[in-house]
Design an enzyme around this catalytic site. Sequence first.
Site, PDB file in Angstrom:
ATOM      1  CE1 TYR A 224      -9.460 -10.776  -0.768  1.00 11.23           C
ATOM      2  CE2 TYR A 224      -9.229  -9.597   1.295  1.00 11.23           C
ATOM      3  CZ  TYR A 224      -8.661 -10.216   0.214  1.00 11.23           C
ATOM      4  OH  TYR A 224      -7.297 -10.289   0.106  1.00 11.23           O
TER       5      TYR A 224
ATOM      6  N   GLY B 279      -2.101  -4.803   3.032  1.00 10.22           N
ATOM      7  CA  GLY B 279      -1.466  -5.400   4.196  1.00 10.22           C
ATOM      8  C   GLY B 279      -1.259  -6.868   3.952  1.00 10.22           C
ATOM      9  CG  MET B 280       1.460 -10.671   3.605  1.00 13.73           C
ATOM     10  SD  MET B 280       0.114 -11.664   2.855  1.00 13.73           S
ATOM     11  CE  MET B 280       0.323 -13.190   3.769  1.00 13.73           C
ATOM     12  CD  GLU B 281      -2.692 -12.827   5.655  1.00 15.84           C
ATOM     13  OE1 GLU B 281      -2.588 -11.713   5.100  1.00 15.84           O
ATOM     14  OE2 GLU B 281      -3.214 -13.812   5.111  1.00 15.84           O
TER      15      GLU B 281
ATOM     16  CD  GLU C 166      -3.702  -7.545   6.301  1.00 15.41           C
ATOM     17  OE1 GLU C 166      -3.552  -8.784   6.323  1.00 15.41           O
ATOM     18  OE2 GLU C 166      -4.239  -6.957   5.340  1.00 15.41           O
TER      19      GLU C 166
ATOM     20  NE  ARG D 157      -3.977  -1.385  -0.881  1.00 17.08           N
ATOM     21  CZ  ARG D 157      -4.786  -0.887   0.059  1.00 17.08           C
ATOM     22  NH1 ARG D 157      -4.625   0.361   0.459  1.00 17.08           N
ATOM     23  NH2 ARG D 157      -5.728  -1.633   0.598  1.00 17.08           N
TER      24      ARG D 157
HETATM   25  N1  BES Z   1      -3.704 -11.888   2.702  1.00 20.45           N
HETATM   26  C1  BES Z   1      -4.119 -10.715   2.027  1.00 20.45           C
HETATM   27  C2  BES Z   1      -3.202 -10.321   0.916  1.00 20.45           C
HETATM   28  C3  BES Z   1      -3.075 -11.359  -0.181  1.00 20.45           C
HETATM   29  C4  BES Z   1      -4.177 -12.048  -0.647  1.00 20.45           C
HETATM   30  C5  BES Z   1      -1.848 -11.614  -0.741  1.00 20.45           C
HETATM   31  C6  BES Z   1      -4.028 -13.010  -1.641  1.00 20.45           C
HETATM   32  C7  BES Z   1      -1.702 -12.559  -1.730  1.00 20.45           C
HETATM   33  C8  BES Z   1      -2.787 -13.272  -2.191  1.00 20.45           C
HETATM   34  C9  BES Z   1      -4.279  -9.540   2.981  1.00 20.45           C
HETATM   35  O1  BES Z   1      -4.743  -9.914   4.234  1.00 20.45           O
HETATM   36  C10 BES Z   1      -5.319  -8.614   2.410  1.00 20.45           C
HETATM   37  O2  BES Z   1      -6.422  -9.039   2.250  1.00 20.45           O
HETATM   38  N2  BES Z   1      -4.976  -7.364   2.140  1.00 20.45           N
HETATM   39  C11 BES Z   1      -5.906  -6.374   1.630  1.00 20.45           C
HETATM   40  C12 BES Z   1      -6.336  -5.419   2.695  1.00 20.45           C
HETATM   41  C13 BES Z   1      -7.628  -5.763   3.352  1.00 20.45           C
HETATM   42  C14 BES Z   1      -8.040  -4.683   4.315  1.00 20.45           C
HETATM   43  C15 BES Z   1      -8.748  -6.059   2.416  1.00 20.45           C
HETATM   44  C16 BES Z   1      -5.220  -5.559   0.549  1.00 20.45           C
HETATM   45  O3  BES Z   1      -4.055  -5.813   0.243  1.00 20.45           O
HETATM   46  O4  BES Z   1      -5.841  -4.675  -0.007  1.00 20.45           O
HETATM   47 ZN    ZN Z   2      -6.674 -10.688   4.094  1.00 16.63          ZN
END
Ligand code: BES
Ligand code: ZN
Length: 627
Positions: A406, A294-296, A321, A579
């Site tokens: 994270y 996902g992307m916020e 997100e 993904r």
């Molecule tokens: N903001 C991130 C995606 C991201 C991080 C894009 C760093 C580019 C650089 C997004 O919120 C995210 O963390 N997505 C996760 C899902 C989440 C539930 C852990 C993913 O893509 O797996």
């Molecule tokens: Zn994130």
Amino acid sequence: MHRPLILAAGLFVWACASAAATAQVAPILTTPEAHDAHSFARPEIARVTHVALDLDADFEAHRMAGTATLDIQATGGASEIILDSEGLDIQAIADAARRPLHWSLGQGDAVHGRPLIVQIGAARRITIRYRSAPGAAALQWLAPEQTVGRRHPYLLSQGEAILNRSWIPTQDSPGIRQTWEARITAPAPLTVVMSGERLTRSGGEPAGPGRRAFRFRMTHPVAPYLIAIAVGDIAFRPLGPRTGVWTEPAMLDAVASELRDTEAMVAAAERLYGPYRWGRYDMIVLPPSFPYGGMENPTLTFLTPTVIAGDRSLVSVIAHELSHSWSGNLVTNAVWSDSWLNEGFTSYAENRVMEVVYGHHRAAQEEALSWDDMQAAVRQLGATAPGTALHHDLDDPDGTSAGIVYDKGATFLRTIERIVGRPRWDAYLRSYFDRHAFQPMTSARFLADLRANLIRGDRALEDRLQLDRWVYQPGIPDNAARPDPAAFAEVDAAVRAFDAGGAADGAAFARWNWAERVRFLKAIPRQQSETRLAELDRAFHLADSGNSEVLFAWLRLALANRYEPAVPTAERFLTAMGRMRFVAPIFQTLVGQGDWGRPIAERLYARTRPGYHSVTRDRVDRLLRAH
Ligand code: BES
Ligand code: ZN
């Protein structure tokens, strides 16, 4: 004129000429730790405050083409502004009176693109006429066969961390917040959506033969990586008063059913962290090549279709997100070496939202999985590796370890929560979002805020928290809040039984939720014989698992043991979606298996690579080259 203000934790600059403009123009931080090594901009001299895009999406040439008009605030003596750019074909730059301005592209590098230096003189509004390159890193132009409907092409963007400079010539730094507006044209019957307020009705406006225009605006200053676009044959379904979802028509029913709890999640997040400040919370479920879970993107979260598991099991991605609406979009890491301020805070908040909506047990299980991911990252990197500190410098802003930013990030906040108690911590966190709304944040600034507003000189509390160790030192401090050992009691017993030679218990596995299944597959010893893997495969029906997380955990285990029957499953999985978090580790596992796995990886990648977004492609290219 600049008005430097000295604040307790650093130097803020409001680049604004009058008090009236202050509300619109977000401050920038000018302390050394807030210096962004991933942007060529010199915002303390001249900065962008507003971006107005007028672009045609050209599906033949695979280019966005048109103009970007930038509003600039600059010091009196400034004669130039430095923007970020990557592969842009710049045709002309002019001031508001259409007088041409001199510009040049400076020396750059493969990761950051090139500085675009514009001689602005006294101009404070400039218009850049340009086209993005067909291979622009942020954009993926999909052929009809890469969509569910298979009839229309599709365009999607991914800006974070530093990709938007490949289609928007602006200062691409998260600490330089900008308001924006856009008018985008696309061929009928395609619909354009963006990460801001929609100003045109769903069919857009006529824009010449066979084309329609769609207009958007973002009146809050946002980090430029949050400007996002998708164009395709998509339809909308409301889910609640301020929530809804876009996706291809054939997916709409399944997607709406999967995401039906979204409105409840927004309510839960608001109760925890204060008002949702972005108006609508909509989502778009994209074609499978979208490189992230996902992307916020503000007002419009972008989602991979792999979250549509059919049983709402993976909706923690939505909680995640959505939570970025506070941590990330409202209060934003000023530099990517502090990305734990976005992702760690968000992973923590995600779990709190999950607890409110789905209960303590489910949240405790997801917390325990996150703890395991953190431990695995520390094991992999080494407990003294600098990359295990929450704040760490990086050459490549996308090269962070998720288990650190994270999971260690979330564990840090959970540790503070357990030490000071929920009521006090929740009140603090809510006030933190209010105090720093629409502002950039650094580790140093957060710790100063915590000391000023939570610790307030309590020496004993300060000692118990070990804040600096958590943020600046490698490894996991000994005060870390541990997950509930009972979260997976039954699964852990099953792991022990299997490990002692017992049969794979298909009935138990069938009963388990996705988290329990993943826990089992990750907790059994990494070395398994072909017989044992075949037994698991048969008893658990792993090859047909519809849950992407379960399938992913299975493939990593199976391929690490050269289990041949998993190869067709891997091939299907890697072809079906792009993904990065799934694709890269599977290729990594394969190349880790030398003369068995490397040829398989190369054969599969030759087929799947053309379908991947540049984010995924670049990562896999690199790991295949490195091994
Ligand atoms: N903001 C991130 C995606 C991201 C991080 C894009 C760093 C580019 C650089 C997004 O919120 C995210 O963390 N997505 C996760 C899902 C989440 C539930 C852990 C993913 O893509 O797996
Ligand atoms: Zn994130």
